[in-house]
Motif scaffolding. Structure first.
Motif, PDB file in Angstrom:
ATOM      1  N   UNK A 147       0.814  -1.215   0.000  1.00 24.20           N
ATOM      2  CA  UNK A 147       0.000   0.000   0.000  1.00 24.20           C
ATOM      3  C   UNK A 147       0.848   1.265   0.000  1.00 24.20           C
ATOM      4  N   UNK A 148       2.163   1.109  -0.086  1.00 20.10           N
ATOM      5  CA  UNK A 148       3.057   2.275  -0.093  1.00 20.10           C
ATOM      6  C   UNK A 148       3.241   2.909   1.267  1.00 20.10           C
ATOM      7  N   UNK A 149       3.013   2.137   2.325  1.00 16.26           N
ATOM      8  CA  UNK A 149       3.133   2.642   3.696  1.00 16.26           C
ATOM      9  C   UNK A 149       4.441   2.142   4.288  1.00 16.26           C
ATOM     10  N   UNK A 150       5.201   3.050   4.908  1.00 19.04           N
ATOM     11  CA  UNK A 150       6.443   2.674   5.572  1.00 19.04           C
ATOM     12  C   UNK A 150       6.097   2.039   6.926  1.00 19.04           C
ATOM     13  N   UNK A 151       6.134   0.724   6.982  1.00 17.96           N
ATOM     14  CA  UNK A 151       5.719   0.022   8.192  1.00 17.96           C
ATOM     15  C   UNK A 151       6.603   0.368   9.382  1.00 17.96           C
ATOM     16  N   UNK A 152       7.856   0.727   9.124  1.00 19.43           N
ATOM     17  CA  UNK A 152       8.757   1.042  10.236  1.00 19.43           C
ATOM     18  C   UNK A 152       8.352   2.328  10.945  1.00 19.43           C
TER      19      UNK A 152
END
Length: 427
Positions: A147-152
């Motif tokens: 989804x283009x989300x930076x999980x970190x």
């Protein structure tokens, strides 16, 4: 917290006041053992020190950097049920979800139903190796990346000092909360394990811990002086007389998850050596129409635990011209629920079926703190009286080894036993 054990006496199972008087000396001895365990912070007993030892400040700091629409807790058993109990009862403004199963269709549907760009993920595992938790987290992480989300930037870890999760947190500089030493997962709701989700959901951690501390102060050497011990001792005494099931029935929708939390606490702690009580989950008044028939007229082998707040917001019932229903007009839903509660209690007692009433003032931070701590102390006391190892779960560990072996995670005899299953198939 207030506990009324009057309806547990002189029912079909034959528990009398004199029996509790005789048991009280053993309660005093058990209390001394519990207090020694607390003083030495022994494994398990350390959980009863959490109102004093849990520092809410690091939890608040970890939660303060987020203002999410959704909170996704990835954990299982004690790593999720305590947090779910707290947020369901007390949270507001944040949609809290719990990935505590590995059903693929359900996991996918849950991820599709939240905006991952405004979701905080809390992955919880003491060992950092729990297969279900880590598998779900890997799925969540991949979904966020897709989804283009930076999980970190949106992940907080709650784990022990070592293990895969700790290594990942160190590698990616993730916020990490320490799981307390000596506290089994099912006793960890009032620690970092349960309180991060609560903090994100806007729960007042100080008031919650204050409620738990107030209940801790009421532990005493007699069951007649401590609500928690009154419940634990009565449940034990009834179990010894044949109450193999403990049906927990809260009369508040917000406490439905509490019944799930209680089920793990009671089953995993006390189901040892052929003893214990099977917890059954019910909800008042809903399950008066689905389960009460069994509890009142079925086998006399149950304790029914009725739980309710003494006060709550109310909704008036409008006047009506419908024949036979006019008596409802001018009253309220709260009055109806109270009548249902008292009628159920009296119905069980009239049939000789043992029941106990547990009440808190309100479903608020102080009340929930009292309730969770009180049930934990009751469970520990029951375990002492029954002479079981309250804080272990060997049967659970057997299943974990079997599943790990089936997935190629090691060579375990437990996995070999799976192939020996007896079959009698009907197609």
């Amino acid at each position: 917290m207030n506990v009324d054990i009057g309806n547990a006496l002189d029912g079909d199972l034959g528990l009398a006041r004199a029996d509790l008087d005789a048991l009280d000396d053993r309660v005093g001895d058990a209390h001394e053992r519990i207090e020694r365990g607390r003083a030495e912070a022994e494994h398990g007993y350390a959980a009863l020190n959490l109102p004093e030892t849990c520092d809410p400040e690091p939890i608040r700091r970890a939660a303060s950097g987020f203002d999410p629409d959704h909170l996704l807790t990835v954990g299982i058993g004690g790593s999720a049920l305590g947090a779910a109990t707290l947020t369901d009862a007390l949270g507001s403004g944040v949609d809290c979800r719990y990935l505590d199963n590995v059903d693929p269709a359900w996991v996918r549907a849950t991820l599709d139903d939240v905006a991952l760009s405004n979701t905080v993920v809390n992955v919880v595992s003491r060992s950092g190796t729990t297969a279900e938790t880590l598998s779900n987290f890997l799925v969540v992480r991949r979904a966020m990346e897709s989804a283009g989300v930076d999980w970190t930037e949106r992940t907080v870890v709650t784990t022990g000092g070592e293990g895969n999760l700790r290594a990942m947190a160190d590698e990616h500089d993730l916020p990490a909360l320490d799981v307390p030493e000596g506290v089994p997962g099912r006793f960890s709701a009032l620690s970092t394990v349960g309180l991060f989700a609560a903090a994100v959901a806007g729960v007042d951690l100080d008031e919650l811990l204050a409620g738990a501390a107030a209940e801790a102060d009421r532990l005493a050497g007699s069951l007649f002086e401590s609500p928690a011990y009154a419940y634990g001792a009565t449940a034990y005494a009834l179990a010894e007389r044949g109450a193999a099931t403990n049906a927990v029935m809260p009369y508040a929708e917000s406490l439905e998850r509490f019944a799930e939390w209680f089920a793990q606490l009671w089953a995993e702690s006390l189901g040892k050596d052929g003893g214990g009580q099977t917890p059954a989950r019910a909800l008042g008044a809903t399950d008066q129409h689905s389960q009460l028939q069994l509890y009142r007229a079925g086998p006399a082998d149950k304790l029914v635990t009725l739980v309710r707040p003494r006060g709550s917001a109310d909704t008036p019932i409008p006047e009506t011209d419908l024949e036979g229903l006019s008596y409802l007009g001018g009253s309220s839903l709260g009055e109806l629920l109270d009548a249902e509660f008292r009628a159920t209690e009296a119905s069980l007692a009239a049939a000789g079926r043992e029941n106990v009433r547990i009440e808190i003032d309100r479903v608020d931070e102080r009340g929930i703190g009292e309730l969770l701590y009180g049930m934990e102390a009751a469970c520990v006391l029951y375990g002492e009286l029954a002479g079981v190892s309250t804080f272990t779960q060997p049967a659970v560990e057997w299943g974990k080894k079997a599943a790990r072996g089936l997935l190629g995670g090691g060579d375990f005899a437990e996995a070999d036993a799976v192939s020996e299953k007896r079959r009698l198939e009907v197609e």
